[in-house]
Design a protein around this motif. Structure first.
Motif, PDB file in Angstrom:
ATOM      1  N   GLY A  29     -13.656  32.816 -22.589  1.00 27.71           N
ATOM      2  CA  GLY A  29     -12.656  32.291 -23.387  1.00 27.71           C
ATOM      3  C   GLY A  29     -12.232  32.860 -24.695  1.00 27.71           C
ATOM      4  N   PHE A  30     -10.984  32.565 -24.976  1.00 30.14           N
ATOM      5  CA  PHE A  30     -10.725  33.345 -26.369  1.00 30.14           C
ATOM      6  C   PHE A  30     -10.286  32.040 -27.364  1.00 30.14           C
ATOM      7  CE2 PHE A  30     -10.127  36.344 -23.042  1.00 30.14           C
ATOM      8  CZ  PHE A  30     -10.350  37.447 -23.682  1.00 30.14           C
ATOM      9  N   ALA A  31     -10.515  32.117 -28.494  1.00 30.59           N
ATOM     10  CA  ALA A  31     -10.213  31.112 -29.284  1.00 30.59           C
ATOM     11  C   ALA A  31      -9.708  31.622 -30.631  1.00 30.59           C
ATOM     12  CB  ALA A  31     -11.082  30.086 -29.514  1.00 30.59           C
ATOM     13  N   GLY A  76     -19.435  31.617 -26.411  1.00 28.51           N
ATOM     14  CA  GLY A  76     -18.839  31.320 -25.182  1.00 28.51           C
ATOM     15  C   GLY A  76     -17.253  32.113 -25.313  1.00 28.51           C
ATOM     16  N   GLU A  77     -16.809  32.203 -26.558  1.00 24.66           N
ATOM     17  CA  GLU A  77     -15.508  32.457 -26.703  1.00 24.66           C
ATOM     18  C   GLU A  77     -15.373  33.449 -27.731  1.00 24.66           C
ATOM     19  OE1 GLU A  77     -13.581  28.677 -27.840  1.00 24.66           O
ATOM     20  OE2 GLU A  77     -13.034  28.367 -25.668  1.00 24.66           O
ATOM     21  N   LEU A  78     -14.372  34.519 -27.378  1.00 22.96           N
ATOM     22  CA  LEU A  78     -13.951  35.518 -28.526  1.00 22.96           C
ATOM     23  C   LEU A  78     -12.898  35.103 -29.228  1.00 22.96           C
ATOM     24  CD1 LEU A  78     -14.084  38.305 -25.749  1.00 22.96           C
ATOM     25  CD2 LEU A  78     -15.997  37.653 -27.186  1.00 22.96           C
ATOM     26  N   ALA A  79     -12.802  35.808 -30.514  1.00 24.86           N
ATOM     27  CA  ALA A  79     -11.982  35.483 -31.630  1.00 24.86           C
ATOM     28  C   ALA A  79     -10.526  35.799 -31.150  1.00 24.86           C
ATOM     29  CB  ALA A  79     -12.107  35.734 -32.991  1.00 24.86           C
ATOM     30  N   ASP A  80      -9.385  35.422 -30.988  1.00 20.83           N
ATOM     31  CA  ASP A  80      -8.122  36.183 -30.783  1.00 20.83           C
ATOM     32  C   ASP A  80      -7.678  37.350 -31.426  1.00 20.83           C
ATOM     33  OD1 ASP A  80      -7.717  33.850 -29.198  1.00 20.83           O
ATOM     34  OD2 ASP A  80      -6.196  32.848 -30.453  1.00 20.83           O
ATOM     35  N   GLY A  81      -7.557  38.297 -30.952  1.00 21.57           N
ATOM     36  CA  GLY A  81      -6.931  39.514 -31.554  1.00 21.57           C
ATOM     37  C   GLY A  81      -7.942  40.521 -31.853  1.00 21.57           C
ATOM     38  N   ILE A 118     -14.227  39.864  -5.621  1.00 18.87           N
ATOM     39  CA  ILE A 118     -14.107  38.773  -6.649  1.00 18.87           C
ATOM     40  C   ILE A 118     -12.529  38.819  -6.993  1.00 18.87           C
ATOM     41  CG2 ILE A 118     -16.369  38.731  -7.658  1.00 18.87           C
ATOM     42  CD1 ILE A 118     -15.051  39.934 -10.137  1.00 18.87           C
ATOM     43  N   GLU A 119     -12.042  37.472  -7.359  1.00 14.06           N
ATOM     44  CA  GLU A 119     -10.743  37.648  -7.901  1.00 14.06           C
ATOM     45  C   GLU A 119     -10.827  37.245  -9.470  1.00 14.06           C
ATOM     46  OE1 GLU A 119      -7.460  35.209  -5.915  1.00 14.06           O
ATOM     47  OE2 GLU A 119      -9.321  34.408  -4.847  1.00 14.06           O
ATOM     48  N   VAL A 120     -10.236  37.882 -10.071  1.00 13.85           N
ATOM     49  CA  VAL A 120     -10.269  37.650 -11.647  1.00 13.85           C
ATOM     50  C   VAL A 120      -9.110  37.126 -11.919  1.00 13.85           C
ATOM     51  CG1 VAL A 120     -10.556  38.836 -13.993  1.00 13.85           C
ATOM     52  CG2 VAL A 120     -11.916  39.747 -12.174  1.00 13.85           C
ATOM     53  N   PHE A 121      -8.966  36.052 -12.730  1.00  8.18           N
ATOM     54  CA  PHE A 121      -7.733  35.365 -13.151  1.00  8.18           C
ATOM     55  C   PHE A 121      -7.523  35.345 -14.677  1.00  8.18           C
ATOM     56  CE2 PHE A 121      -9.568  33.278  -9.443  1.00  8.18           C
ATOM     57  CZ  PHE A 121      -8.480  33.023  -8.693  1.00  8.18           C
ATOM     58  N   PHE A 122      -6.267  35.813 -15.109  1.00 10.50           N
ATOM     59  CA  PHE A 122      -5.785  35.707 -16.433  1.00 10.50           C
ATOM     60  C   PHE A 122      -5.242  34.286 -16.835  1.00 10.50           C
ATOM     61  CE2 PHE A 122      -6.093  40.561 -17.008  1.00 10.50           C
ATOM     62  CZ  PHE A 122      -7.691  40.332 -16.887  1.00 10.50           C
ATOM     63  N   ASP A 123      -5.688  33.743 -17.845  1.00  2.00           N
ATOM     64  CA  ASP A 123      -4.790  32.505 -18.307  1.00  2.00           C
ATOM     65  C   ASP A 123      -4.057  32.661 -19.407  1.00  2.00           C
ATOM     66  OD1 ASP A 123      -5.791  31.394 -15.788  1.00  2.00           O
ATOM     67  OD2 ASP A 123      -7.261  30.142 -16.701  1.00  2.00           O
ATOM     68  N   ILE A 124      -2.760  32.330 -19.564  1.00  2.00           N
ATOM     69  CA  ILE A 124      -2.227  32.400 -20.993  1.00  2.00           C
ATOM     70  C   ILE A 124      -2.400  31.209 -21.721  1.00  2.00           C
ATOM     71  CG2 ILE A 124       0.174  32.454 -22.127  1.00  2.00           C
ATOM     72  CD1 ILE A 124       1.050  34.316 -20.056  1.00  2.00           C
ATOM     73  N   ALA A 125      -2.658  31.200 -23.001  1.00  2.00           N
ATOM     74  CA  ALA A 125      -2.715  29.998 -23.818  1.00  2.00           C
ATOM     75  C   ALA A 125      -1.442  29.256 -24.069  1.00  2.00           C
ATOM     76  CB  ALA A 125      -3.282  30.504 -25.394  1.00  2.00           C
ATOM     77  N   GLY A 126      -1.824  27.976 -23.969  1.00  2.00           N
ATOM     78  CA  GLY A 126      -0.694  27.094 -23.910  1.00  2.00           C
ATOM     79  C   GLY A 126       0.138  26.870 -23.034  1.00  2.00           C
ATOM     80  N   ASP A 144      -5.909  32.875 -22.868  1.00  2.00           N
ATOM     81  CA  ASP A 144      -6.659  31.584 -23.004  1.00  2.00           C
ATOM     82  C   ASP A 144      -7.900  31.710 -22.586  1.00  2.00           C
ATOM     83  OD1 ASP A 144      -7.036  29.018 -24.137  1.00  2.00           O
ATOM     84  OD2 ASP A 144      -6.831  28.498 -22.299  1.00  2.00           O
ATOM     85  N   ALA A 145      -8.199  32.448 -21.283  1.00  2.00           N
ATOM     86  CA  ALA A 145      -9.544  32.607 -20.611  1.00  2.00           C
ATOM     87  C   ALA A 145      -9.257  33.343 -19.539  1.00  2.00           C
ATOM     88  CB  ALA A 145     -10.035  31.160 -20.130  1.00  2.00           C
ATOM     89  N   ILE A 146     -10.396  34.062 -19.202  1.00  2.00           N
ATOM     90  CA  ILE A 146     -10.533  34.806 -18.030  1.00  2.00           C
ATOM     91  C   ILE A 146     -11.595  34.118 -17.022  1.00  2.00           C
ATOM     92  CG2 ILE A 146     -11.426  37.140 -16.854  1.00  2.00           C
ATOM     93  CD1 ILE A 146     -10.758  38.475 -19.980  1.00  2.00           C
TER      94      ILE A 146
END
Length: 144
Positions: free
Chosen positions: A49-51, A57-62, A77-85, A123-125
């Motif tokens: 995740g990104f935060a 479990g989460e990396l800082a944005d940027g 496998i499928e890899v999904f990229f989710d956009i924040a918000g 937001d997350a992978i």
């Protein structure tokens, strides 16, 4: 601060002619790396995740400068990229067994037409294996 050096190389001979190239890239100001193997099952699950700030479990944005996801299993496998918000904006990519995908930033764009796409913070992978769970290797290079 360290420098991460990555190399991509292709080589194929067709009708006696060699095609391909070797590209080396340096990523400066790297002060954190993470390398781990995670098991990705046949149900969708978060890989990272990104935060706004770094936490377990989460990396800082940027901060992401390099990410390699390698499928070490025997099925895709499928890899999904989710956009924040965004609520439900997701792009997915198929990564075949033994193959890798690389990204060099934590912003992506989705849109109906390329001309109208703007970059947004991830937001997350997530990942999902095809027919059986697989081991997936992750390698991250981050800057302060």
């Amino acid at each position: 601060m360290a420098t991460l050096t990555t190399t991509v190389q292709e080589s194929v001979t067709i009708n006696g002619k060699l095609y391909g190239n070797t590209i080396t890239k340096t990523h400066s100001s790297i002060d954190q790396v993470y390398q781990q193997v995670v098991t990705v099952g046949t149900s969708i699950q978060e890989i990272i995740g990104f935060a706004g700030t770094e936490k377990a479990g989460e990396l800082a944005d940027g901060k992401l400068k390099y990410l390699r996801i390698t499928n070490t299993g025997s099925n895709f496998i499928e890899v999904f990229f989710d956009i924040a918000g965004s609520g439900n904006d997701t792009a997915s990519f198929k990564v075949e067994a033994g193959c890798s995908m690389v990204i060099t930033h934590d912003q992506v764009g989705f849109g109906a037409a390329a001309a109208s796409t703007s970059l947004s913070q991830l937001d997350a992978i997530h990942g999902k294996a095809d027919t059986a769970a697989v081991a997936v290797e992750l390698f991250f290079g981050l800057t302060a």
